[in-house]
Scaffold this motif. Structure first.
Motif, PDB file in Angstrom:
ATOM      1  N   ARG A  61     -44.382  51.771  63.498  1.00  0.00           N
ATOM      2  CA  ARG A  61     -43.040  52.323  63.440  1.00  0.00           C
ATOM      3  C   ARG A  61     -42.085  51.539  64.325  1.00  0.00           C
ATOM      4  O   ARG A  61     -42.466  51.041  65.384  1.00  0.00           O
ATOM      5  CB  ARG A  61     -43.060  53.799  63.861  1.00  0.00           C
ATOM      6  CG  ARG A  61     -43.955  54.626  62.976  1.00  0.00           C
ATOM      7  CD  ARG A  61     -44.055  56.051  63.432  1.00  0.00           C
ATOM      8  NE  ARG A  61     -42.760  56.725  63.387  1.00  0.00           N
ATOM      9  CZ  ARG A  61     -42.629  58.043  63.421  1.00  0.00           C
ATOM     10  NH1 ARG A  61     -43.696  58.817  63.491  1.00  0.00           N
ATOM     11  NH2 ARG A  61     -41.435  58.601  63.377  1.00  0.00           N
ATOM     12  N   GLN A  62     -40.852  51.452  63.874  1.00  0.00           N
ATOM     13  CA  GLN A  62     -39.804  50.774  64.626  1.00  0.00           C
ATOM     14  C   GLN A  62     -39.324  51.663  65.768  1.00  0.00           C
ATOM     15  O   GLN A  62     -39.169  52.867  65.606  1.00  0.00           O
ATOM     16  CB  GLN A  62     -38.634  50.463  63.698  1.00  0.00           C
ATOM     17  CG  GLN A  62     -37.567  49.573  64.297  1.00  0.00           C
ATOM     18  CD  GLN A  62     -37.995  48.118  64.329  1.00  0.00           C
ATOM     19  OE1 GLN A  62     -38.494  47.592  63.352  1.00  0.00           O
ATOM     20  NE2 GLN A  62     -37.806  47.473  65.467  1.00  0.00           N
ATOM     21  N   ARG A  69     -42.436  47.796  68.398  1.00  0.00           N
ATOM     22  CA  ARG A  69     -42.940  48.580  67.274  1.00  0.00           C
ATOM     23  C   ARG A  69     -44.213  49.246  67.779  1.00  0.00           C
ATOM     24  O   ARG A  69     -44.908  48.686  68.617  1.00  0.00           O
ATOM     25  CB  ARG A  69     -43.186  47.702  66.050  1.00  0.00           C
ATOM     26  CG  ARG A  69     -41.882  47.110  65.496  1.00  0.00           C
ATOM     27  CD  ARG A  69     -42.145  46.065  64.441  1.00  0.00           C
ATOM     28  NE  ARG A  69     -42.582  46.685  63.198  1.00  0.00           N
ATOM     29  CZ  ARG A  69     -43.046  45.986  62.148  1.00  0.00           C
ATOM     30  NH1 ARG A  69     -43.151  44.667  62.229  1.00  0.00           N
ATOM     31  NH2 ARG A  69     -43.408  46.593  61.044  1.00  0.00           N
ATOM     32  N   CYS A  88     -39.717  57.767  68.724  1.00  0.00           N
ATOM     33  CA  CYS A  88     -39.424  56.349  68.507  1.00  0.00           C
ATOM     34  C   CYS A  88     -38.038  55.953  68.998  1.00  0.00           C
ATOM     35  O   CYS A  88     -37.421  55.041  68.448  1.00  0.00           O
ATOM     36  CB  CYS A  88     -39.567  56.006  67.023  1.00  0.00           C
ATOM     37  SG  CYS A  88     -41.217  56.210  66.362  1.00  0.00           S
ATOM     38  N   GLU A 129     -42.075  42.544  68.494  1.00  0.00           N
ATOM     39  CA  GLU A 129     -41.789  41.691  67.336  1.00  0.00           C
ATOM     40  C   GLU A 129     -41.761  40.215  67.701  1.00  0.00           C
ATOM     41  O   GLU A 129     -41.705  39.357  66.807  1.00  0.00           O
ATOM     42  CB  GLU A 129     -40.441  42.080  66.728  1.00  0.00           C
ATOM     43  CG  GLU A 129     -40.401  43.485  66.161  1.00  0.00           C
ATOM     44  CD  GLU A 129     -39.043  43.866  65.621  1.00  0.00           C
ATOM     45  OE1 GLU A 129     -38.978  44.735  64.746  1.00  0.00           O
ATOM     46  OE2 GLU A 129     -38.035  43.289  66.096  1.00  0.00           O
TER      47      GLU A 129
END
Length: 290
Positions: free
Chosen positions: A178-179, A214, A202, A135
Protein backbone atom coordinates in the motif's frame (compact mmCIF):
# COMPACT_ATOMS: atom_id res chain seq x y z
CA UNK A 1 8.79 -1.90 -10.64
CA UNK A 2 10.75 -2.41 -7.43
CA UNK A 3 10.50 -1.61 -3.75
CA UNK A 4 13.51 -1.47 -1.46
CA UNK A 5 14.10 -2.62 2.09
CA UNK A 6 16.85 -0.73 3.94
CA UNK A 7 18.60 -2.86 6.55
CA UNK A 8 21.40 -2.37 9.05
CA UNK A 9 24.68 -4.29 8.86
CA UNK A 10 23.65 -6.71 11.61
CA UNK A 11 20.52 -7.87 9.77
CA UNK A 12 22.14 -10.33 7.39
CA UNK A 13 19.82 -12.88 9.01
CA UNK A 14 17.03 -11.41 6.88
CA UNK A 15 18.64 -13.04 3.85
CA UNK A 16 19.78 -16.14 5.69
CA UNK A 17 16.29 -16.90 7.07
CA UNK A 18 14.20 -15.20 4.36
CA UNK A 19 12.16 -13.35 6.98
CA UNK A 20 11.14 -9.74 7.54
CA UNK A 21 9.93 -8.14 10.72
CA UNK A 22 6.36 -6.87 10.83
CA UNK A 23 6.89 -4.17 13.43
CA UNK A 24 4.01 -3.15 15.66
CA UNK A 25 3.13 0.52 15.21
CA UNK A 26 3.90 1.36 18.84
CA UNK A 27 7.49 0.16 18.33
CA UNK A 28 8.23 2.35 15.28
CA UNK A 29 10.25 5.56 15.28
CA UNK A 30 7.21 7.71 14.43
CA UNK A 31 5.22 8.19 17.68
CA UNK A 32 2.14 9.19 15.67
CA UNK A 33 2.02 5.99 13.59
CA UNK A 34 -1.57 4.68 13.35
CA UNK A 35 -2.79 7.47 15.62
CA UNK A 36 -5.30 9.60 13.66
CA UNK A 37 -6.68 12.41 15.79
CA UNK A 38 -10.45 12.46 16.18
CA UNK A 39 -12.30 15.13 18.15
CA UNK A 40 -15.15 12.84 19.09
CA UNK A 41 -16.37 9.28 18.65
CA UNK A 42 -19.51 10.48 16.87
CA UNK A 43 -21.09 13.84 15.98
CA UNK A 44 -24.67 14.98 16.36
CA UNK A 45 -25.19 14.29 12.68
CA UNK A 46 -23.93 10.73 13.16
CA UNK A 47 -26.41 10.16 15.98
CA UNK A 48 -29.25 11.74 14.03
CA UNK A 49 -28.51 9.47 11.10
CA UNK A 50 -28.47 6.38 13.31
CA UNK A 51 -31.76 7.35 14.98
CA UNK A 52 -33.43 8.11 11.65
CA UNK A 53 -32.27 4.77 10.28
CA UNK A 54 -33.68 2.99 13.34
CA UNK A 55 -37.03 4.75 12.93
CA UNK A 56 -37.26 3.96 9.21
CA UNK A 57 -36.50 0.31 9.81
CA UNK A 58 -39.18 0.10 12.47
CA UNK A 59 -36.59 -0.51 15.14
CA UNK A 60 -38.43 1.26 17.95
CA UNK A 61 -41.74 -0.44 17.16
CA UNK A 62 -39.98 -3.80 16.95
CA UNK A 63 -38.37 -3.31 20.37
CA UNK A 64 -41.72 -2.31 21.88
CA UNK A 65 -43.39 -5.32 20.30
CA UNK A 66 -40.63 -7.70 21.42
CA UNK A 67 -40.94 -6.36 24.95
CA UNK A 68 -44.61 -7.22 25.24
CA UNK A 69 -45.70 -10.35 27.11
CA UNK A 70 -46.73 -13.20 24.77
CA UNK A 71 -50.42 -12.73 25.56
CA UNK A 72 -50.24 -9.05 24.55
CA UNK A 73 -48.42 -9.87 21.31
CA UNK A 74 -51.32 -12.12 20.37
CA UNK A 75 -53.65 -9.13 20.62
CA UNK A 76 -51.46 -6.49 18.95
CA UNK A 77 -49.66 -6.77 15.63
CA UNK A 78 -46.37 -5.05 14.84
CA UNK A 79 -48.19 -2.76 12.39
CA UNK A 80 -50.60 -1.76 15.16
CA UNK A 81 -47.67 -0.79 17.37
CA UNK A 82 -46.20 1.28 14.53
CA UNK A 83 -49.52 3.10 14.05
CA UNK A 84 -49.76 3.85 17.78
CA UNK A 85 -46.27 5.33 17.81
CA UNK A 86 -47.21 7.63 14.93
CA UNK A 87 -50.11 9.27 16.76
CA UNK A 88 -49.36 12.97 17.49
CA UNK A 89 -49.26 12.67 21.28
CA UNK A 90 -46.99 9.63 21.38
CA UNK A 91 -44.83 10.88 18.50
CA UNK A 92 -44.28 14.19 20.33
CA UNK A 93 -43.34 12.38 23.53
CA UNK A 94 -40.94 10.12 21.64
CA UNK A 95 -39.32 13.13 20.00
CA UNK A 96 -38.85 14.72 23.42
CA UNK A 97 -37.27 11.55 24.80
CA UNK A 98 -35.03 11.17 21.72
CA UNK A 99 -33.80 14.76 22.05
CA UNK A 100 -32.89 14.13 25.69
CA UNK A 101 -31.18 10.83 24.88
CA UNK A 102 -29.32 12.46 22.00
CA UNK A 103 -27.95 15.20 24.27
CA UNK A 104 -26.92 12.72 26.96
CA UNK A 105 -25.21 10.47 24.42
CA UNK A 106 -23.32 13.38 22.84
CA UNK A 107 -22.10 14.50 26.24
CA UNK A 108 -21.04 10.97 27.16
CA UNK A 109 -19.20 10.53 23.86
CA UNK A 110 -17.41 13.83 24.33
CA UNK A 111 -16.49 13.04 27.94
CA UNK A 112 -15.02 9.67 26.92
CA UNK A 113 -13.38 10.72 23.64
CA UNK A 114 -9.85 10.88 25.07
CA UNK A 115 -10.18 7.46 26.73
CA UNK A 116 -11.59 5.95 23.54
CA UNK A 117 -8.77 7.43 21.46
CA UNK A 118 -6.19 5.87 23.78
CA UNK A 119 -7.92 2.48 23.67
CA UNK A 120 -8.02 2.66 19.87
CA UNK A 121 -4.34 3.69 19.68
CA UNK A 122 -3.27 0.89 22.04
CA UNK A 123 -5.21 -1.69 20.06
CA UNK A 124 -3.90 -0.57 16.67
CA UNK A 125 -0.39 -0.09 18.02
CA UNK A 126 -0.12 -3.66 19.28
CA UNK A 127 -2.21 -5.65 16.79
CA UNK A 128 -1.07 -4.25 13.42
CA UNK A 129 2.39 -5.10 12.13
CA UNK A 130 4.01 -2.93 9.44
CA UNK A 131 6.66 -4.03 6.94
CA UNK A 132 8.05 -0.85 5.42
CA UNK A 133 9.65 -0.46 2.01
CA UNK A 134 10.78 2.51 -0.05
CA UNK A 135 10.25 3.33 -3.70
CA UNK A 136 13.90 4.39 -4.03
CA UNK A 137 17.31 2.89 -3.28
CA UNK A 138 19.34 6.09 -3.50
CA UNK A 139 17.92 8.19 -0.65
CA UNK A 140 20.93 9.36 1.32
CA UNK A 141 18.96 9.88 4.56
CA UNK A 142 17.41 6.42 4.33
CA UNK A 143 20.88 4.91 4.05
CA UNK A 144 21.94 6.92 7.09
CA UNK A 145 18.85 6.24 9.24
CA UNK A 146 18.02 2.63 8.39
CA UNK A 147 21.23 1.13 7.01
CA UNK A 148 23.79 1.80 9.74
CA UNK A 149 25.11 5.08 8.31
CA UNK A 150 25.67 3.45 4.90
CA UNK A 151 27.33 0.39 6.47
CA UNK A 152 24.29 -1.82 5.84
CA UNK A 153 22.54 -3.00 2.71
CA UNK A 154 19.31 -2.72 0.76
CA UNK A 155 17.22 -5.54 -0.68
CA UNK A 156 15.46 -4.84 -3.96
CA UNK A 157 12.12 -6.64 -4.24
CA UNK A 158 9.91 -7.16 -7.28
CA UNK A 159 6.67 -5.44 -6.26
CA UNK A 160 4.71 -7.35 -8.92
CA UNK A 161 5.45 -10.66 -7.17
CA UNK A 162 2.41 -12.44 -5.72
CA UNK A 163 3.91 -12.01 -2.25
CA UNK A 164 2.92 -8.36 -2.37
CA UNK A 165 -0.75 -9.00 -3.08
CA UNK A 166 -2.28 -11.72 -0.93
CA UNK A 167 -5.59 -10.05 -0.19
CA UNK A 168 -8.25 -12.31 1.28
CA UNK A 169 -11.04 -10.20 -0.22
CA UNK A 170 -11.72 -6.92 -2.00
CA UNK A 171 -11.98 -4.98 1.28
CA UNK A 172 -8.93 -6.53 2.96
CA UNK A 173 -6.71 -3.92 4.64
CA UNK A 174 -3.89 -6.45 5.05
CA UNK A 175 -1.41 -8.53 3.03
CA UNK A 176 -0.95 -6.21 0.06
CA UNK A 177 1.47 -3.42 -0.75
CA UNK A 178 0.00 0.00 0.00
CA UNK A 179 1.03 3.56 -0.72
CA UNK A 180 1.76 5.86 2.20
CA UNK A 181 0.29 9.36 1.92
CA UNK A 182 2.05 12.37 3.43
CA UNK A 183 0.06 15.33 4.71
CA UNK A 184 0.81 18.68 6.33
CA UNK A 185 -0.66 19.73 8.60
CA UNK A 186 -1.94 16.50 10.13
CA UNK A 187 -5.75 16.48 9.72
CA UNK A 188 -8.15 16.48 12.65
CA UNK A 189 -11.26 14.37 12.07
CA UNK A 190 -14.60 15.23 13.62
CA UNK A 191 -15.57 11.62 14.30
CA UNK A 192 -14.88 7.97 13.55
CA UNK A 193 -17.19 8.26 10.56
CA UNK A 194 -14.56 10.26 8.69
CA UNK A 195 -11.89 7.57 9.04
CA UNK A 196 -11.04 4.85 6.55
CA UNK A 197 -8.22 2.35 6.11
CA UNK A 198 -5.89 4.79 4.38
CA UNK A 199 -6.44 7.58 6.89
CA UNK A 200 -5.80 5.25 9.82
CA UNK A 201 -2.99 3.06 8.54
CA UNK A 202 -1.35 4.74 5.54
CA UNK A 203 -1.06 8.42 6.39
CA UNK A 204 1.98 10.16 7.86
CA UNK A 205 3.11 13.69 8.55
CA UNK A 206 4.77 15.42 5.61
CA UNK A 207 8.14 15.50 7.36
CA UNK A 208 8.52 11.80 6.54
CA UNK A 209 7.92 12.19 2.81
CA UNK A 210 11.60 11.63 1.96
CA UNK A 211 11.04 7.94 2.82
CA UNK A 212 8.61 7.48 -0.10
CA UNK A 213 7.18 4.54 1.78
CA UNK A 214 5.05 1.66 0.66
CA UNK A 215 3.99 -0.86 3.28
CA UNK A 216 2.55 -4.26 3.99
CA UNK A 217 0.13 -4.42 6.91
CA UNK A 218 0.05 -7.69 8.81
CA UNK A 219 -2.37 -8.58 11.67
CA UNK A 220 -0.42 -9.70 14.75
CA UNK A 221 -1.65 -11.09 18.04
CA UNK A 222 0.23 -9.67 21.06
CA UNK A 223 -0.85 -12.69 23.11
CA UNK A 224 1.27 -14.95 20.92
CA UNK A 225 4.46 -13.32 22.20
CA UNK A 226 6.17 -14.24 25.41
CA UNK A 227 9.44 -13.64 27.15
CA UNK A 228 11.40 -10.49 27.97
CA UNK A 229 11.95 -7.57 25.64
CA UNK A 230 9.99 -6.20 22.75
CA UNK A 231 7.75 -8.68 20.91
CA UNK A 232 9.05 -9.64 17.46
CA UNK A 233 6.77 -10.85 14.66
CA UNK A 234 8.48 -12.29 11.58
CA UNK A 235 6.99 -13.11 8.19
CA UNK A 236 8.60 -15.32 5.57
CA UNK A 237 9.18 -14.06 2.04
CA UNK A 238 9.91 -16.10 -1.12
CA UNK A 239 13.47 -15.72 -2.31
CA UNK A 240 12.34 -15.35 -5.90
CA UNK A 241 10.71 -12.03 -4.92
CA UNK A 242 14.24 -10.53 -4.62
CA UNK A 243 15.92 -8.90 -7.60
CA UNK A 244 19.16 -7.63 -6.08
CA UNK A 245 21.06 -6.79 -2.92
CA UNK A 246 22.79 -3.40 -2.74
CA UNK A 247 25.82 -3.05 -0.48
CA UNK A 248 26.29 0.26 1.34
CA UNK A 249 29.22 2.45 0.44
CA UNK A 250 30.67 1.92 3.95
CA UNK A 251 29.83 -1.79 4.19
CA UNK A 252 32.61 -3.71 5.92
CA UNK A 253 34.39 -6.65 4.33
CA UNK A 254 32.76 -8.84 6.97
CA UNK A 255 29.28 -7.72 5.91
CA UNK A 256 30.09 -8.09 2.20
CA UNK A 257 31.52 -11.57 2.75
CA UNK A 258 28.52 -12.73 4.80
CA UNK A 259 26.03 -11.52 2.18
CA UNK A 260 28.05 -12.91 -0.71
CA UNK A 261 28.26 -16.31 1.01
CA UNK A 262 24.48 -16.51 1.49
CA UNK A 263 23.67 -15.47 -2.08
CA UNK A 264 26.20 -17.80 -3.69
CA UNK A 265 25.57 -20.92 -1.60
CA UNK A 266 21.76 -20.91 -1.49
CA UNK A 267 20.45 -21.95 -4.93
CA UNK A 268 17.21 -20.04 -4.30
CA UNK A 269 19.27 -16.85 -4.65
CA UNK A 270 20.97 -17.83 -7.91
CA UNK A 271 19.13 -15.10 -9.83
CA UNK A 272 19.95 -12.29 -7.36
CA UNK A 273 22.47 -9.64 -8.41
CA UNK A 274 24.91 -8.06 -5.98
CA UNK A 275 25.20 -4.30 -6.52
CA UNK A 276 27.05 -1.52 -4.75
CA UNK A 277 26.17 1.97 -3.60
CA UNK A 278 28.67 4.81 -3.68
CA UNK A 279 28.63 8.54 -3.02
CA UNK A 280 29.05 10.83 -6.02
CA UNK A 281 32.17 12.90 -5.39
CA UNK A 282 30.70 16.15 -6.72
CA UNK A 283 26.99 16.03 -5.78
CA UNK A 284 27.02 13.83 -2.67
CA UNK A 285 24.19 11.75 -4.13
CA UNK A 286 23.97 7.98 -3.67
CA UNK A 287 24.74 6.13 -6.88
CA UNK A 288 23.78 2.46 -7.26
CA UNK A 289 25.69 0.41 -9.82
CA UNK A 290 26.32 -3.24 -10.73
Amino acid sequence: MSVFKYLSADRVDVLRNATLRATQANALNDPFELRPFIENIATGDDLDGAMTKAQRSGGIAQKVYNGLPPEKRRLLSLDAIKSMLETPHIAAKLAEIQAQVRQEMLQSLQDNAEHFRQVMYDKLGSSVGIVSFSEVADQVLMWAHYSSDHKGFVIEFDDTHAFFDRRRGTDDEFFHLRQVFYVSPVPVYKSLGELDGNRVMCMKKGDWSYERERRLLIPVDPQNFSGPGEPIHLIEFPQDAIRSVILGTRASEETKTAIHAILTTDPRYDHVRIRSASIHARTGDVVVAD
